[in-house]
Design a protein around this motif. Structure first.
Motif, PDB file in Angstrom:
ATOM      1  N   LEU A  99       0.761  -1.338  -0.539  1.00  0.00           N
ATOM      2  CA  LEU A  99       0.062  -0.101  -0.449  1.00  0.00           C
ATOM      3  C   LEU A  99       1.056   1.469   0.173  1.00  0.00           C
ATOM      4  O   LEU A  99       0.759   2.315  -0.646  1.00  0.00           O
ATOM      5  N   ILE A 100       1.846   1.315   0.950  1.00  0.00           N
ATOM      6  CA  ILE A 100       2.663   1.884   0.687  1.00  0.00           C
ATOM      7  C   ILE A 100       3.518   2.634  -0.177  1.00  0.00           C
ATOM      8  O   ILE A 100       3.397   3.487  -1.186  1.00  0.00           O
ATOM      9  N   ARG A 103       0.729   3.891  -3.115  1.00  0.00           N
ATOM     10  CA  ARG A 103       0.839   5.631  -2.881  1.00  0.00           C
ATOM     11  C   ARG A 103       1.774   6.512  -3.419  1.00  0.00           C
ATOM     12  O   ARG A 103       1.998   7.136  -3.933  1.00  0.00           O
ATOM     13  N   ARG A 104       3.586   5.585  -2.875  1.00  0.00           N
ATOM     14  CA  ARG A 104       4.588   6.654  -3.462  1.00  0.00           C
ATOM     15  C   ARG A 104       4.468   6.391  -5.255  1.00  0.00           C
ATOM     16  O   ARG A 104       4.724   7.467  -5.773  1.00  0.00           O
ATOM     17  N   THR A 106       1.554   6.407  -7.346  1.00  0.00           N
ATOM     18  CA  THR A 106       0.800   6.588  -7.756  1.00  0.00           C
ATOM     19  C   THR A 106       1.059   8.024  -7.865  1.00  0.00           C
ATOM     20  O   THR A 106       0.911   8.812  -8.263  1.00  0.00           O
ATOM     21  N   ALA A 107       1.868   9.141  -6.277  1.00  0.00           N
ATOM     22  CA  ALA A 107       2.856  10.369  -6.481  1.00  0.00           C
ATOM     23  C   ALA A 107       3.637  10.494  -8.001  1.00  0.00           C
ATOM     24  O   ALA A 107       3.826  11.429  -7.989  1.00  0.00           O
ATOM     25  N   SER A 172      -5.223   6.384 -15.048  1.00  0.00           N
ATOM     26  CA  SER A 172      -4.120   6.244 -13.855  1.00  0.00           C
ATOM     27  C   SER A 172      -2.644   6.715 -14.490  1.00  0.00           C
ATOM     28  O   SER A 172      -2.165   7.062 -12.832  1.00  0.00           O
TER      29      SER A 172
END
Length: 343
Positions: A99-100, A103-104, A106-107, A172
């Motif tokens: 998950l981390i 998120r990284r 995606t950023a 995305s």
């Protein structure tokens, strides 16, 4: 010295298991000798005590043995909680890291611009991604197969798990900001549908599509592909070249190999601000002054002129195909104020 908080889940499980086994053995021995129980009864007492199952609301044990039981419960439950806490941490660590990482990732993708989207991380997709990265291109991978996504992540590529034919997936990875999309999925039908979807989302994006069958090429171009590559055709042509013109084949391989990255076959589109506009090929002094070969010139209407003569005039919008060392090409660009266009 490692603290409890800094230990890995596996270390916690191993340490907790040893502690729990030690507590269990001591507790069994205590019930055996302090309570005058048999060995089987002692094991039974320890199990129902540590597990907090219990055996009655009131106890017929002596006060000393009751106190001993309380200690067994406290120590045993602590050891069990420590051990199973490590197990839970081990099970959740991968998910939390995922998950981390997501998120990284995606950023990172959200900040990309003029990047290359490669749909499919098979043998072709992986080789292409590595080649583009070696040339300084920003690449993002879309792949549905979990093993391939894991491999892409290990290799350090920005990647997204998803179906590349879905609009949400393409959005995305920033298809509206991307410069190029590569349709390298395993099936021709999937690549046609992907090309159609991508073209609808971004009318200006360059789409390079893979095709296995010759009949698919026309469909891909109708769907919006700018270029269609057929690996079987390319491979057969290269094999024919090796057989009939081996030295030429060696030269082409030399240019394409990564280990000879200093030698480049590059293209240069003449911009309005470039000093090359209106200049003749001979006036550029490409060969003597920069050690470059102007292999061909493609005009704005798509016509390709091989081995242009010295009197050929270069126009705005023309594309020069140059061959030489990377440093020489860069020096040529700088001399004529020719900007570098990302692909």
């Amino acid at each position: 010295m490692r603290t409890h908080a800094s230990k890995t889940p596996v270390q916690r499980i191993a340490g907790g298991g040893v502690l729990l086994l030690f507590v269990f053995a001591i507790a069994v021995a205590g019930y055996r000798y302090l309570g005058d129980y048999g060995w089987l009864e002692s094991v039974w007492m320890v199990v129902i005590t540590i597990s907090t199952v219990g055996y009655s609301e009131s106890s017929s044990l002596s006060p000393g043995l009751q106190l001993y039981t309380v200690l067994v419960i406290l120590i045993g439950m602590s050891a069990a909680a420590y051990t199973f806490g490590g197990l839970i941490q081990l099970l959740l660590a991968g998910e939390i890291d995922r998950l981390i990482g997501l998120r990284r990732m995606t950023a990172e993708i959200a900040n990309m611009k003029d990047h290359v989207i490669i749909c499919g991380f098979g043998r072709m997709g992986q080789s292409l991604a590595e080649d583009l990265r070696s040339q300084g291109r920003v690449v993002v991978i879309i792949e549905l197969n979990a093993d391939r996504i894991r491999e892409a992540d290990i290799l350090g590529f920005a990647c997204l798990t998803g179906d590349a034919t879905e609009e949400n997936t393409l959005e995305s990875v920033g298809i509206v900001r991307a410069r190029t999309l590569v349709a390298a999925l395993s099936g021709d039908a999937e690549n046609v549908f992907l090309t159609l979807t991508a073209r609808n989302l971004n009318s200006k994006i360059q789409i390079v599509a893979r095709a296995e069958l010759r009949s698919t090429e026309k469909k891909l171009r109708q769907a919006g592909a700018d270029r269609v590559v057929m690996p079987t055709v390319v491979g057969s042509r290269q094999m024919a070249r090796v057989i009939t013109r081996p030295t030429t084949a060696d030269l082409m391989e030399l240019v394409s190999q990564r280990e000879f990255s200093d030698l480049e076959l590059d293209e240069l589109r003449v911009a309005e601000s470039s000093m090359l506009s209106g200049m003749s090929v001979g006036a550029t002094d490409a060969h003597r002054g920069h050690k470059l070969l102007i292999v061909a010139i493609q005009s704005r209407d798509g016509k390709l002129l091989f081995n242009p003569n010295a009197s050929q005039v270069i126009q705005v919008g023309d594309t020069l195909i140059l061959m030489g060392h990377i440093g020489d090409i860069q020096g040529f660009r700088e001399k004529f104020n020719q900007p570098v266009e990302s692909v």
